[in-house]
Design a protein around this motif. Structure first.
Motif, mmCIF file in Angstrom:
data_model
loop_
_atom_site.group_PDB
_atom_site.id
_atom_site.type_symbol
_atom_site.label_atom_id
_atom_site.label_comp_id
_atom_site.label_asym_id
_atom_site.label_seq_id
_atom_site.Cartn_x
_atom_site.Cartn_y
_atom_site.Cartn_z
ATOM 1 N N HIS A 106 0.815 -1.212 0.000
ATOM 2 C CA HIS A 106 0.000 0.000 0.000
ATOM 3 C C HIS A 106 0.847 1.261 0.000
ATOM 4 O O HIS A 106 0.382 2.320 -0.384
ATOM 5 C CB HIS A 106 -0.954 -0.022 1.196
ATOM 6 C CG HIS A 106 -1.798 -1.254 1.192
ATOM 7 N ND1 HIS A 106 -2.810 -1.455 0.276
ATOM 8 C CD2 HIS A 106 -1.746 -2.369 1.949
ATOM 9 C CE1 HIS A 106 -3.372 -2.644 0.506
ATOM 10 N NE2 HIS A 106 -2.729 -3.203 1.492
ATOM 11 N N ARG A 107 2.131 1.132 0.402
ATOM 12 C CA ARG A 107 3.025 2.265 0.310
ATOM 13 C C ARG A 107 3.209 2.668 -1.150
ATOM 14 O O ARG A 107 3.296 3.844 -1.480
ATOM 15 C CB ARG A 107 4.369 1.903 0.936
ATOM 16 C CG ARG A 107 5.361 3.062 0.933
ATOM 17 C CD ARG A 107 6.575 2.765 1.787
ATOM 18 N NE ARG A 107 7.305 1.609 1.327
ATOM 19 C CZ ARG A 107 7.359 0.458 1.982
ATOM 20 N NH1 ARG A 107 6.721 0.298 3.120
ATOM 21 N NH2 ARG A 107 8.046 -0.574 1.511
ATOM 22 N N LEU A 108 3.253 1.664 -2.045
ATOM 23 C CA LEU A 108 3.396 1.950 -3.471
ATOM 24 C C LEU A 108 2.166 2.646 -4.009
ATOM 25 O O LEU A 108 2.259 3.553 -4.830
ATOM 26 C CB LEU A 108 3.633 0.640 -4.232
ATOM 27 C CG LEU A 108 4.895 -0.132 -3.844
ATOM 28 C CD1 LEU A 108 4.972 -1.432 -4.619
ATOM 29 C CD2 LEU A 108 6.129 0.708 -4.093
ATOM 30 N N VAL A 109 0.994 2.218 -3.553
ATOM 31 C CA VAL A 109 -0.252 2.846 -3.987
ATOM 32 C C VAL A 109 -0.288 4.293 -3.537
ATOM 33 O O VAL A 109 -0.654 5.198 -4.278
ATOM 34 C CB VAL A 109 -1.461 2.070 -3.427
ATOM 35 C CG1 VAL A 109 -2.751 2.785 -3.775
ATOM 36 C CG2 VAL A 109 -1.475 0.656 -3.976
ATOM 37 N N ALA B 161 -0.247 7.858 -5.767
ATOM 38 C CA ALA B 161 -1.276 8.884 -5.623
ATOM 39 C C ALA B 161 -0.644 10.231 -5.295
ATOM 40 O O ALA B 161 -1.037 11.270 -5.831
ATOM 41 C CB ALA B 161 -2.260 8.479 -4.533
ATOM 42 N N LEU B 162 0.368 10.215 -4.433
ATOM 43 C CA LEU B 162 1.022 11.462 -4.062
ATOM 44 C C LEU B 162 1.741 12.080 -5.252
ATOM 45 O O LEU B 162 1.809 13.293 -5.395
ATOM 46 C CB LEU B 162 2.034 11.201 -2.940
ATOM 47 C CG LEU B 162 1.418 10.907 -1.560
ATOM 48 C CD1 LEU B 162 2.504 10.471 -0.614
ATOM 49 C CD2 LEU B 162 0.678 12.116 -1.017
ATOM 50 N N ALA B 163 2.272 11.212 -6.124
ATOM 51 C CA ALA B 163 2.997 11.710 -7.287
ATOM 52 C C ALA B 163 2.108 12.483 -8.229
ATOM 53 O O ALA B 163 2.577 13.292 -9.024
ATOM 54 C CB ALA B 163 3.636 10.539 -8.040
ATOM 55 N N CYS B 164 0.794 12.245 -8.162
ATOM 56 C CA CYS B 164 -0.143 12.950 -9.046
ATOM 57 C C CYS B 164 -0.393 14.376 -8.597
ATOM 58 O O CYS B 164 -1.012 15.170 -9.284
ATOM 59 C CB CYS B 164 -1.485 12.202 -9.081
ATOM 60 S SG CYS B 164 -1.347 10.594 -9.853
ATOM 61 N N LYS C 141 -8.740 4.683 -5.472
ATOM 62 C CA LYS C 141 -8.866 4.480 -6.917
ATOM 63 C C LYS C 141 -7.671 3.708 -7.466
ATOM 64 O O LYS C 141 -7.817 2.816 -8.307
ATOM 65 C CB LYS C 141 -8.984 5.838 -7.617
ATOM 66 C CG LYS C 141 -9.196 5.732 -9.124
ATOM 67 C CD LYS C 141 -9.371 7.114 -9.742
ATOM 68 C CE LYS C 141 -9.591 7.019 -11.245
ATOM 69 N NZ LYS C 141 -9.760 8.363 -11.856
ATOM 70 N N GLN C 142 -6.480 4.056 -6.975
ATOM 71 C CA GLN C 142 -5.274 3.369 -7.426
ATOM 72 C C GLN C 142 -5.314 1.897 -7.039
ATOM 73 O O GLN C 142 -4.931 1.023 -7.821
ATOM 74 C CB GLN C 142 -4.041 4.039 -6.801
ATOM 75 C CG GLN C 142 -2.727 3.717 -7.487
ATOM 76 C CD GLN C 142 -2.520 4.570 -8.726
ATOM 77 O OE1 GLN C 142 -3.299 5.479 -8.980
ATOM 78 N NE2 GLN C 142 -1.501 4.264 -9.496
ATOM 79 N N ALA C 143 -5.783 1.599 -5.832
ATOM 80 C CA ALA C 143 -5.864 0.219 -5.366
ATOM 81 C C ALA C 143 -6.865 -0.571 -6.197
ATOM 82 O O ALA C 143 -6.613 -1.723 -6.566
ATOM 83 C CB ALA C 143 -6.260 0.193 -3.891
ATOM 84 N N GLU C 144 -8.002 0.039 -6.497
ATOM 85 C CA GLU C 144 -9.025 -0.630 -7.305
ATOM 86 C C GLU C 144 -8.494 -0.949 -8.693
ATOM 87 O O GLU C 144 -8.777 -2.014 -9.245
ATOM 88 C CB GLU C 144 -10.276 0.246 -7.394
ATOM 89 C CG GLU C 144 -11.042 0.345 -6.081
ATOM 90 C CD GLU C 144 -12.170 1.364 -6.140
ATOM 91 O OE1 GLU C 144 -12.231 2.120 -7.133
ATOM 92 O OE2 GLU C 144 -12.988 1.415 -5.195
#
Length: 276
Positions: A8-11, A15-18, A51-54
């Motif tokens: 989940h750190r990758l997710v 998201a933060l990169a966006c 959204k990223q996880a989904e």
């Protein structure tokens, strides 16, 4: 410090990169050194993480919402320290911020274009019909083969078949093809393009039920072929390929939009030129 566990750190990182918008709202998570940390900032990040996880087929675990809040507050602490040290005034920071600003704007530009230029069902149907028309002009062949290493073995098997030998039984006992030997040499339905040229040329010359008069040599060895049937190429139903067609058309529209913008731009820059 406590950050998100993998994966989940990758997710969260994605998201933060966006980038995050942080409108000034009255409802805050807390304050850090007297500066409010808006709850809307955490809400937006949570939605992006979700959204990223989904998209990756993952489930958001319990406690993620609290972890997002923790992350937002930690980031405020770190940002304040970076600002206290004067890092925003550095040239490297300004370059990175400009690159980030450009990335966000470009992403929003293409997202806006896609929203306003959606692919219609009529577009998808037309593309499907075009592919189908091309495919039905082709044929599929149901063929069996026996593969051996030596020409003399292939000639011997051909003689046995001409004398009334059972193709399937000989294939099971003599063929060196691990994928088809156990099935009596059955290669199922396939188009000529699925095989090496020598094999395809011999196959397409056969009539239904006919066996090759002489062994066929390829890079794999010597083949004896038997053609069982021929049919028009089968094409998948629209419902099955609709997502792929839609994605293909979206990519084509987006590429055309990018090309149009590039052509309209007034610049003497030569794209792809080593001299630039």
């Amino acid at each position: 410090m406590t950050l998100f566990p993998a994966p989940h750190r990758l997710v969260l990182a994605a998201a933060l990169a966006c980038g995050l918008a942080a409108p000034a709202l009255a409802q805050n998570i807390t304050t850090v050194n007297g500066k409010p940390v808006p709850k809307a900032r955490a809400d937006q990040l949570y939605e992006q993480v979700k959204k990223q996880a989904e998209t990756q087929g993952q489930q958001i675990p319990p406690g993620t919402e609290q972890q997002v809040k923790d992350e937002i507050v930690l980031r405020e602490i770190f940002v304040q320290e970076a600002e206290r040290r004067g890092l925003p005034a550095s040239a490297e920071y300004r370059v990175q911020m400009e690159l980030a600003r450009q990335s966000i704007l470009i992403r929003e530009l293409f997202t806006d274009f896609q929203k306003k230029n959606q692919i219609s069902d009529a577009d998808i149907q037309a593309e499907y019909d075009k592919f189908k028309a091309q495919a039905t002009a082709e044929k599929e062949y149901k063929v069996r083969h026996i593969l051996v290493e030596k020409e003399e073995d292939a000639k011997s098997i051909t003689a046995q078949l001409k004398a009334g030998g059972n193709f399937e039984e000989i294939a099971k006992s003599k063929s060196k093809d691990p994928g088809s030997a156990a099935k009596g040499g059955d290669l199922d339905w396939a188009g000529p393009g699925s095989y090496v040229p020598e094999f395809s040329q011999a196959m397409t010359k056969l009539q239904k039920g006919q066996t090759t008069d002489a062994p066929v040599k390829s890079q794999f060895g010597w083949h004896i072929l038997k053609l069982e049937d021929v049919r028009d190429a089968q094409f998948p139903p629209l419902a099955e390929v609709k997502p792929q067609i839609q994605q293909r058309l979206q990519q084509q529209k987006l590429a055309a939009f990018r090309d149009e913008l590039q052509k309209k731009a007034k610049t003497d820059y030569k794209f792809g030129s080593a001299s630039n």
